[in-house]
Design a protein around this motif. Structure first.
Motif, short mmCIF file in Angstrom:
data_model
loop_
_atom_site.label_atom_id
_atom_site.label_comp_id
_atom_site.label_asym_id
_atom_site.label_seq_id
_atom_site.Cartn_x
_atom_site.Cartn_y
_atom_site.Cartn_z
N ASP A 310 0.82 -1.22 0.00
CA ASP A 310 0.00 0.00 0.00
C ASP A 310 0.85 1.26 0.00
O ASP A 310 0.48 2.27 -0.59
CB ASP A 310 -0.93 0.00 1.22
N SER A 369 -8.21 -2.67 9.65
CA SER A 369 -8.85 -1.74 8.72
C SER A 369 -10.33 -1.66 9.04
O SER A 369 -10.98 -2.69 9.24
CB SER A 369 -8.66 -2.20 7.27
N ASP A 371 -12.34 0.15 6.94
CA ASP A 371 -12.98 0.52 5.68
C ASP A 371 -12.69 -0.52 4.59
O ASP A 371 -12.43 -0.18 3.44
CB ASP A 371 -12.53 1.91 5.23
N ASN A 372 -12.72 -1.78 5.00
CA ASN A 372 -12.60 -2.90 4.06
C ASN A 372 -11.26 -2.92 3.33
O ASN A 372 -11.18 -3.32 2.17
CB ASN A 372 -13.75 -2.90 3.05
N THR A 374 -9.05 -0.24 2.78
CA THR A 374 -8.55 0.98 2.14
C THR A 374 -7.42 1.59 2.95
O THR A 374 -6.37 1.99 2.41
CB THR A 374 -9.68 2.00 1.95
N THR A 375 -7.58 1.67 4.27
CA THR A 375 -6.54 2.19 5.16
C THR A 375 -6.34 1.20 6.30
O THR A 375 -7.26 0.45 6.67
CB THR A 375 -6.91 3.56 5.72
N TRP A 376 -5.13 1.24 6.87
CA TRP A 376 -4.79 0.27 7.92
C TRP A 376 -4.14 0.99 9.10
O TRP A 376 -3.41 1.96 8.92
CB TRP A 376 -3.83 -0.78 7.38
N THR A 400 -17.44 -3.65 7.97
CA THR A 400 -16.36 -3.51 6.98
C THR A 400 -14.99 -3.59 7.62
O THR A 400 -14.03 -2.99 7.16
CB THR A 400 -16.50 -2.18 6.23
#
Length: 457
Positions: A310, A369, A371-372, A374-376, A400
């Motif tokens: 990422d 995460s 948001d499924n 997207t960010t961690w 999510t």
């Protein structure tokens, strides 16, 4: 660069009169019986394409410089320096009068190089060891120069020296009759194979040699010593569909016109080999081994779908890109949770993972995460076990959430699907006491919050 910080370079040139050399055009050599002869001294280009070797001080001042070759074409492809500042080169030659050393009767010991005769084809590989003054056989000091080849074509492509002073050479060959000794493969496998050879420290004998590759053409571009000095990291590219991939986590599926490869081998063992690439043309151009034994690599690629973390630098697509990666040996796989579960906030969630061929002292971190993927966000680190008890607190309910586990060396395994975090069940209003005659109905009710609440009276 040697231990005294002297810098050595080698390559190929078509220059002659204006090329910076310090060696004379010819020298007079006296053998152990006192007989004298005149031989080329390294100060002139004797062919069309000539090798050169030079040394420089730390400040960039040239110390020594010489041509190396004879009447044909020489191509120097690799150079190495040992702990005693001996300088080794390899490449290819088409010269039938290539300078092999020592010559007969040069020394009282009678020492001769492994092979003094051009073997056929267009080119033979060669292996040469100079002293730190870039001289050959100035005394019986173990310097040597030898052909290395068969009836086809050879070229040395990479070289390093082990702790015993033995040169390890990798290259390419089309010969069916290389002298395979103590070997992984005794016969040629494809059209153009890779070879790996180990030479005795004084150049007299070939200690071992193996063929390596698949049923088509394979191209090795270099070699580095691995964590043990007798194992090599070799790299390049292949068009063989059956290239000998092996080992935990190895990629074996050929995907593009050419795939890069990275292999850990010696002349008797194929320890690990993996393909590197995608649907385009891929070539591993360079490698470096880190202290943990993992391999950093540079890949020339036209593949648009190579994996990236990422935080990686973005990709701008053009005809060819440079891709920098790390091959971290071993595998990591999250075994629980796997996605689709529902966990109550405030309850314990066991995160577990399986590993294979990882370092004994490996540590792990866990990322979350919301948001499924997207960010961690990191929620734990420095874990030495293969599981972690997580108690989710102060997080909003949702469906999510995802988890990932990372090793300190860069392995990442992510839960493949999202899971839910829900509020724990809570009774908002207790039943109110009621009375009724025997045989008459009575109604009791309560209010509760939570997800998938079940009731038991």
């Amino acid at each position: 660069v040697d231990r005294n910080q002297t810098i050595y370079i080698a390559g190929t040139t078509t220059s002659n009169a204006n090329f910076p050399v310090t060696f004379p055009v010819s020298i007079t050599v006296t053998d152990w019986r006192g007989r004298r002869s005149t031989t080329p001294g390294g100060g002139a280009n004797l062919g069309g394409l000539e090798g050169f070797v030079a040394s420089y001080s730390q400040s960039g001042t040239m110390l020594q410089g010489r041509f190396f070759g004879r009447s044909g074409n020489e191509n120097i492809t690799a150079i190495a320096v040992d702990n005693a500042s001996g300088v080794y080169i390899t490449g290819s030659t088409s010269s039938s009068d290539f300078e092999t050393a020592p010559t007969p009767s040069r020394f009282a010991s009678g020492r001769l190089p492994y092979d003094r005769t051009f073997n056929g084809g267009i080119t033979d590989a060669f292996l040469t060891k100079f002293n730190n003054e870039l001289a050959l056989a100035k005394s019986d000091d173990g310097t040597y120069s030898t052909y290395l080849g068969g009836s086809g074509d050879e070229e040395g492509r990479g070289i390093f020296v082990d702790d015993l002073g033995r040169a390890h050479v990798v290259g390419v060959t089309t010969s069916p009759n290389l002298e395979a000794i103590s070997t992984l493969n005794t016969t040629r496998i494809g059209g153009q194979d890779i070879f790996m050879a180990v030479m005795a420290d004084d150049g007299r004998d070939l200690k071992s040699l193996t063929y390596y590759g698949g049923s088509s053409d394979d191209h090795v571009l270099g070699a580095k010593p691995y964590t043990t000095s007798t194992t090599a990291v070799i790299y390049g590219y292949t068009v063989s569909v059956d290239f000998p991939t092996t080992g935990t986590g190895a990629e074996s599926n050929r995907a593009g016109n050419t795939d890069g490869f990275i292999a850990l081998i010696n002349t008797t063992t194929n320890r690990h080999c993996t393909l590197v690439g995608g649907s385009g043309d891929d070539t591993v151009k360079a490698v470096a081994v880190d202290p943990k034994g993992d391999v950093m690599f540079g890949l020339a690629t036209t593949s648009p779908e190579l994996p990236m973390h990422d935080a990686s630098f973005g990709k701008t697509k053009s005809d060819q890109e440079i891709y920098l990666g790390k091959l971290a040996y071993g595998t990591l796989d999250v075994s629980a949770p796997r996605g689709g579960e529902s966990f109550c906030l405030g309850s314990n969630v066991t995160i577990s993972w399986q590993v294979l061929d990882m370092l004994i002292d490996e540590t792990y971190a866990v990322d979350l995460s919301s948001d499924n993927g997207t960010t961690w966000t990191e929620i734990a680190k420095g874990i030495t076990a293969k599981s972690y008890a997580w108690k989710p607190m102060d997080l909003p309910p949702g469906s999510t959430y995802r988890l990932a586990v990372r090793s300190q060396r860069g392995h990442i395994s992510r839960v493949p699907a999202s899971f839910s975090l829900t509020l724990p069940p809570k009774i908002e209003r207790q039943p109110v006491a009621a009375s009724a005659c025997v045989g008459q109905p009575v109604t009791l009710s309560l209010e509760a919050s939570g997800t998938n609440v079940k009731y038991q009276w």
